[in-house]
Design a protein around this motif. Structure first.
Motif, short mmCIF file in Angstrom:
data_model
loop_
_atom_site.label_atom_id
_atom_site.label_comp_id
_atom_site.label_asym_id
_atom_site.label_seq_id
_atom_site.Cartn_x
_atom_site.Cartn_y
_atom_site.Cartn_z
N ASN A 113 -29.86 45.31 4.79
CA ASN A 113 -30.97 45.77 3.97
C ASN A 113 -30.84 47.25 3.58
O ASN A 113 -31.09 47.62 2.43
CB ASN A 113 -32.30 45.55 4.70
N LEU A 114 -30.45 48.09 4.53
CA LEU A 114 -30.33 49.51 4.26
C LEU A 114 -29.29 49.78 3.18
O LEU A 114 -29.54 50.51 2.21
CB LEU A 114 -29.97 50.27 5.54
N ALA A 115 -28.11 49.18 3.34
CA ALA A 115 -27.03 49.39 2.36
C ALA A 115 -27.40 48.81 1.00
O ALA A 115 -27.09 49.38 -0.04
CB ALA A 115 -25.73 48.78 2.88
N SER A 116 -28.07 47.65 0.98
CA SER A 116 -28.48 47.04 -0.28
C SER A 116 -29.42 47.95 -1.06
O SER A 116 -29.31 48.09 -2.28
CB SER A 116 -29.15 45.68 -0.04
N HIS A 117 -30.35 48.57 -0.34
CA HIS A 117 -31.29 49.48 -1.01
C HIS A 117 -30.57 50.72 -1.53
O HIS A 117 -30.92 51.24 -2.60
CB HIS A 117 -32.41 49.87 -0.05
#
Length: 265
Positions: free
Chosen positions: A152-156
């Motif tokens: 989730n962090l990298a996707s954002h």
């Protein structure tokens, strides 16, 4: 590591070349690959070229020294695989290819778009059709980015337009426009308003206005336009794959099992 050069090497492998030139096996009622998705069926590129190259990007961060401590030696790895390959073989190490490595600390200084720019420029060439040398002859292949797989962090961060801090912004989900209060009381997809490509582009464009920038950023949980949205056949809305490991396997599933919530079913 150049994307197109690696793809050319892959196309010179007979087994991979034959698989790519085999029409995708689309099965109604099943979702086993990108070819089963609505986006594949509606894409202008894949309508014209069903066997066009499907580029899957994988992005993850690794702390090389202390996985639960300092981020001094944290680096970001970017890989790709061809979605045209059968999932049984696509998940093997031989089918996953390195594209880039850079320090996590550089992202905050230079911006993630800076590191993605060379990759995006090569994908743009594929979207217009690129001439490959394959076993002594030349052949044109089209292709595009079809999915970005990351936590989730990298996707954002990669999505560019979404806040990396999940406590920031009123509408922080990259898939819908739900609020924190709604997340506590609603549990079905149909109860939320999904983000759309058109609305997201308009919201990002509105942030060019300095007077509106802070308002839109806080309201919609966005920061800027992702360089990935400059691609002709890809958009961050719908293109950033859900983080099943953290959301399901390490998220709601263990909690559900520990509370015995399946007993009544």
């Amino acid at each position: 590591v150049p994307l197109i050069d690696q793809i050319e090497q892959l196309l010179n492998i007979k087994e991979i070349y034959d698989v790519i030139n085999t029409p995708p096996n689309i099965r109604k009622g099943l979702l086993t690959s990108y070819s089963d998705e609505t986006k594949f069926k509606e894409s202008q590129l894949f309508k014209r070229h069903p066997n066009a190259l499907q580029i899957h990007l994988y992005i993850d961060e690794v702390e090389l020294c202390n996985p639960i401590g300092s981020y001094t030696h944290k680096v970001v790895f970017v890989y790709f695989s061809l979605g045209n390959i059968n999932p049984k073989y696509r998940s093997s190490y031989e089918s996953i290819n390195l594209l880039a490595i850079f320090y996590h600390s550089q992202v905050a200084y230079y911006d993630i778009n800076t590191f993605l720019k060379p990759i995006v420029e090569e994908i743009r060439k594929l979207e217009s059709g690129h001439l490959f040398s394959i076993n002594g002859r030349f052949e044109i292949f089209d292709g595009t980015l079809t999915a970005v797989i990351a936590d989730n962090l990298a996707s954002h961060q990669v999505g560019g337009g979404f806040k990396a801090g999940f406590s920031k912004g009123l509408k922080k989900c990259r898939s819908c426009l739900g609020t924190p209060e709604e997340f506590q009381t609603k549990f079905f997809d149909r109860e939320f308003l999904s983000r759309s490509e058109t609305d997201h582009d308009e919201q990002c464009a509105a942030m060019e206005n300095e007077e509106l920038r802070d308002h839109y950023s806080r309201l919609y949980g966005i920061n800027q336009i992702s360089i990935l949205s400059s691609l002709k056949y890809f958009h961050v809305i719908g293109g950033l794959v859900p983080d099943i490991m953290h959301d399901i396997l390490e998220g709601v599933l263990p909690l559900t099992l520990s509370k015995g919530l399946f007993i009544n079913y």
